[in-house]
Motif scaffolding. Structure first.
Motif, short mmCIF file in Angstrom:
data_model
loop_
_atom_site.label_atom_id
_atom_site.label_comp_id
_atom_site.label_asym_id
_atom_site.label_seq_id
_atom_site.Cartn_x
_atom_site.Cartn_y
_atom_site.Cartn_z
N THR A 34 0.46 4.49 1.60
CA THR A 34 0.51 5.52 2.63
C THR A 34 1.80 5.45 3.46
O THR A 34 2.46 6.48 3.67
CB THR A 34 -0.73 5.40 3.55
N TYR A 90 -4.02 2.13 10.77
CA TYR A 90 -3.59 3.49 11.10
C TYR A 90 -4.71 4.52 11.14
O TYR A 90 -4.50 5.67 11.48
CB TYR A 90 -2.47 3.98 10.16
N TYR A 91 -5.95 4.10 10.83
CA TYR A 91 -7.01 5.10 10.72
C TYR A 91 -7.58 5.55 12.07
O TYR A 91 -7.62 4.80 13.03
CB TYR A 91 -8.18 4.54 9.90
N ARG A 110 0.11 -7.61 -3.20
CA ARG A 110 -0.53 -8.31 -2.08
C ARG A 110 -0.73 -9.76 -2.47
O ARG A 110 -1.30 -10.04 -3.53
CB ARG A 110 -1.89 -7.68 -1.74
N TYR A 139 -5.91 -8.87 -7.56
CA TYR A 139 -4.66 -9.29 -8.20
C TYR A 139 -3.53 -9.26 -7.20
O TYR A 139 -3.63 -8.64 -6.15
CB TYR A 139 -4.36 -8.38 -9.40
N ARG A 185 -12.43 -0.37 7.71
CA ARG A 185 -11.28 -0.42 6.81
C ARG A 185 -10.23 -1.42 7.32
O ARG A 185 -10.19 -1.76 8.50
CB ARG A 185 -10.64 0.95 6.60
N GLU A 235 -2.82 -12.21 -2.37
CA GLU A 235 -4.22 -12.55 -2.09
C GLU A 235 -4.62 -13.65 -3.05
O GLU A 235 -3.97 -13.86 -4.08
CB GLU A 235 -5.11 -11.34 -2.34
N GLU A 279 0.87 -1.19 0.00
CA GLU A 279 0.00 0.00 0.00
C GLU A 279 0.90 1.24 0.00
O GLU A 279 2.10 1.14 0.28
CB GLU A 279 -0.95 -0.03 1.21
N ALA A 291 -15.06 -2.78 -3.84
CA ALA A 291 -14.51 -1.50 -3.39
C ALA A 291 -13.62 -0.90 -4.48
O ALA A 291 -12.62 -1.47 -4.89
CB ALA A 291 -13.71 -1.70 -2.12
N LEU A 292 -14.04 0.28 -4.92
CA LEU A 292 -13.24 0.97 -5.95
C LEU A 292 -12.11 1.75 -5.29
O LEU A 292 -11.02 1.86 -5.84
CB LEU A 292 -14.13 2.00 -6.65
N GLU A 325 -2.33 11.83 -0.42
CA GLU A 325 -2.16 11.99 1.02
C GLU A 325 -2.08 13.50 1.29
O GLU A 325 -1.21 14.18 0.72
CB GLU A 325 -0.86 11.32 1.51
P1 HAM Z 1 -7.02 -0.18 0.46
O1 HAM Z 1 -8.50 -0.08 0.68
O2 HAM Z 1 -6.32 -1.35 1.05
O3 HAM Z 1 -6.40 1.18 0.99
O4 HAM Z 1 -6.74 -0.16 -1.11
C1 HAM Z 1 -7.24 0.88 -1.92
C2 HAM Z 1 -7.89 0.32 -3.17
O5 HAM Z 1 -6.94 -0.50 -3.88
C3 HAM Z 1 -9.07 -0.64 -2.95
O6 HAM Z 1 -10.26 0.08 -2.75
C4 HAM Z 1 -9.10 -1.41 -4.26
O7 HAM Z 1 -9.73 -0.67 -5.29
C5 HAM Z 1 -7.62 -1.51 -4.60
N1 HAM Z 1 -7.09 -2.83 -4.25
C6 HAM Z 1 -6.65 -3.25 -3.05
N2 HAM Z 1 -6.20 -4.52 -3.11
C7 HAM Z 1 -6.35 -4.90 -4.39
C8 HAM Z 1 -6.06 -6.13 -5.11
N3 HAM Z 1 -5.51 -7.17 -4.52
N4 HAM Z 1 -6.35 -6.16 -6.44
C9 HAM Z 1 -6.90 -5.10 -7.07
N5 HAM Z 1 -7.19 -3.93 -6.44
C10 HAM Z 1 -6.92 -3.84 -5.13
C11 HAM Z 1 -5.06 1.47 0.97
O8 HAM Z 1 -4.23 0.82 0.39
C12 HAM Z 1 -4.74 2.75 1.70
N6 HAM Z 1 -3.29 2.99 1.58
C13 HAM Z 1 -5.52 3.92 1.14
C14 HAM Z 1 -5.22 5.20 1.85
C15 HAM Z 1 -4.39 6.19 1.42
N7 HAM Z 1 -5.68 5.55 3.03
C16 HAM Z 1 -5.18 6.73 3.35
N8 HAM Z 1 -4.38 7.10 2.38
#
Ligand code: HAM
Length: 437
Positions: free
Chosen positions: A92, A270-271, A121, A130, A266, A123, A90, A288-289, A139
């Protein structure tokens, strides 16, 4: 095949391999990235690029020891010097690590960053999920007020609007401050204790390690208990309540459609205060978009000053898949302005010279070097969506004239070879809006 692509990742190619995979077309990525860069500029965000790998400890500390990302999904390896490194899951934590390490707060106390970057990731791969995905993230560092939360949410929803998405659900919640969460955890503890033996094994483990994580469980057997669990909104401190109410009021005044989702927590630790998620009914299980929230203590916990922050991340694969499902048209990729078809080696030489001169004048030009029959070359010109085509054979060279054919209208006009380059540059200027920006 011996050298096939690893599971859960994909190539982004210039052609669409299958119609339903149009989101893997590199021209579409270029289009989306251009929108992001314009949007970021409009909202005063500057680009930040961090390495693809970081010390493992950074993610354990910030995303949280008990989060799914850290416990199950990280690509962690030991390098030759025996250091534990992790491919960025991720965006952040790396941004904040860079901010703290380079003491960026000394330059300006308030800063907004954006990134377009791959995340990793481990997963179970499925549609929309993916092992390498790409996020547009932002940010906003340095402001603790509700206005900043709303600006971030507005940026995210404006991004979806600019790419043409409709009917998205914006869910928001608050995780309050420490005081609110301490009281809420006690209430959750009392509630889930009564149902403990009927929860999934994962949630039973979360019960003692990080009880709020149960609310994030996707296990079917947990859902009825999550739905009737206490709501954090009943445990907010006065300050947390007033912050959240301000966020709601401001969101409404911007004309955004949103709803409160009191069990949205979420997946990252860290939130605090505002959290939000945008989803689409057209994405199936991985709906989740994008999502994000406020993470006021993170900078301090990574050794920096006590500065508040809020941000989001949105998965570009899911954005493009939703665009496809909603029938949003991507602009067709731009072909060359002129496609030369030389017949014979002497003609090739002349075409090479013109092509280079045009390219140096910033006109997209291409010369067919396949040596194939005229018909095949014309098909290639069509396939590449060339605006104009010029065939140069012996006759044309002898007469010093050739027919410049506009591919869309099939109309031709005569062009004198001696001033070919100038004429094409002139047409290019005249037709700019029509063919090229
Ligand atoms: P997150 O919800 O883990 O947040 O990921 C953000 C977005 O990334 C998800 O809503 C989804 O669209 C996409 N996503 C996550 N995992 C996958 C995956 N395996 N395959 C495809 N798309 C994926 C964060 O990562 C936080 N860093 C967001 C944030 C920024 N919060 C504060 N600042």
């Amino acid at each position: 095949m011996e050298y096939s692509i690893p599971k859960g990742v994909f190539d982004i190619l210039p052609q669409e391999p299958h119609k339903e995979d149009a989101w893997r077309n590199s021209a579409h990525w270029e289009y989306i990235e251009k929108i992001i860069r314009e949007l970021a500029r409009d909202y005063g965000c500057r680009e930040i690029r961090t390495p693809i790998f970081e010390r493992t400890e950074l993610f354990v500390r910030s995303v949280g020891e008990t989060s799914d990302i850290v416990t199950k999904e990280m690509y962690t390896f030991t390098d030759k010097a025996d250091r534990s490194l992790t491919l960025r899951p991720e965006g952040t934590a790396p941004v904040i690590r860079a901010f703290v390490e380079k003491q960026l707060h000394l330059q300006r106390p308030i800063q907004k960053f954006f990134y377009i970057a791959p995340m990793f990731r481990y997963e179970r791969p499925q549609a929309g999920r993916y092992r390498q995905h790409h996020q547009f993230g932002m940010e906003a560092i340095g402001v603790c007020s509700a206005e900043q939360d709303v600006e971030v949410i507005d940026l995210l929803t404006e991004f979806y609007r600019r790419v043409g998405l409709k009917n998205l659900k914006v869910a928001i919640n608050t995780l309050g401050d420490l005081d609110s969460r301490t009281k809420y955890r006690e209430a959750l503890h009392k509630y889930f204790e009564e149902h403990l033996d009927r929860l999934s094994p994962d949630s039973q483990a979360r019960f003692s390690r990080n009880i709020m994580r149960i609310l994030d469980s996707k296990s079917p057997e947990d859902q009825e208990f999550i739905a009737s669990a206490p709501s954090i909104l009943d445990f907010l401190s006065t300050a947390a309540k007033s912050h959240f109410e301000k966020v709601c009021t401001l969101l409404s005044s911007l004309g955004l459609a949103w709803e409160i989702s009191p069990r949205l927590v979420r997946g990252l630790d860290y939130y605090n205060h505002t959290v939000f998620e945008v989803s689409s009914g057209q994405l199936g299980a991985q709906n989740a978009l994008g999502g994000g929230g406020r993470y006021d203590g993170l900078i301090a916990s990574l050794g920096g000053p006590d500065i508040p922050s809020v941000g989001f991340g949105t998965g570009l694969e899911r954005v493009m898949q939703t665009m496809e499902r909603q029938g949003v048209q991507f602009p067709s990729p731009q072909g060359p302005f002129i496609y030369f078809i030389p017949l014979g080696s002497q003609a090739s030489e002349a075409c090479m010279k013109w092509t280079a001169a045009l390219r140096h004048a910033r006109v997209a030009a291409e010369v067919d070097l396949s040596g194939k029959k005229l018909q095949t070359c014309l098909q290639t010109a069509n396939l590449l969506q060339a605006a104009f085509c010029l065939v140069i054979g012996e006759d044309e060279q002898l007469s010093g004239k050739a027919q410049l054919k506009e591919m869309a209208t099939h109309q031709s006009k005569e062009i004198v070879l001696d001033d070919l380059v100038e004429r094409i540059i002139q047409y290019h200027q005249e037709k700019k809006g029509k063919y090229h920006e």
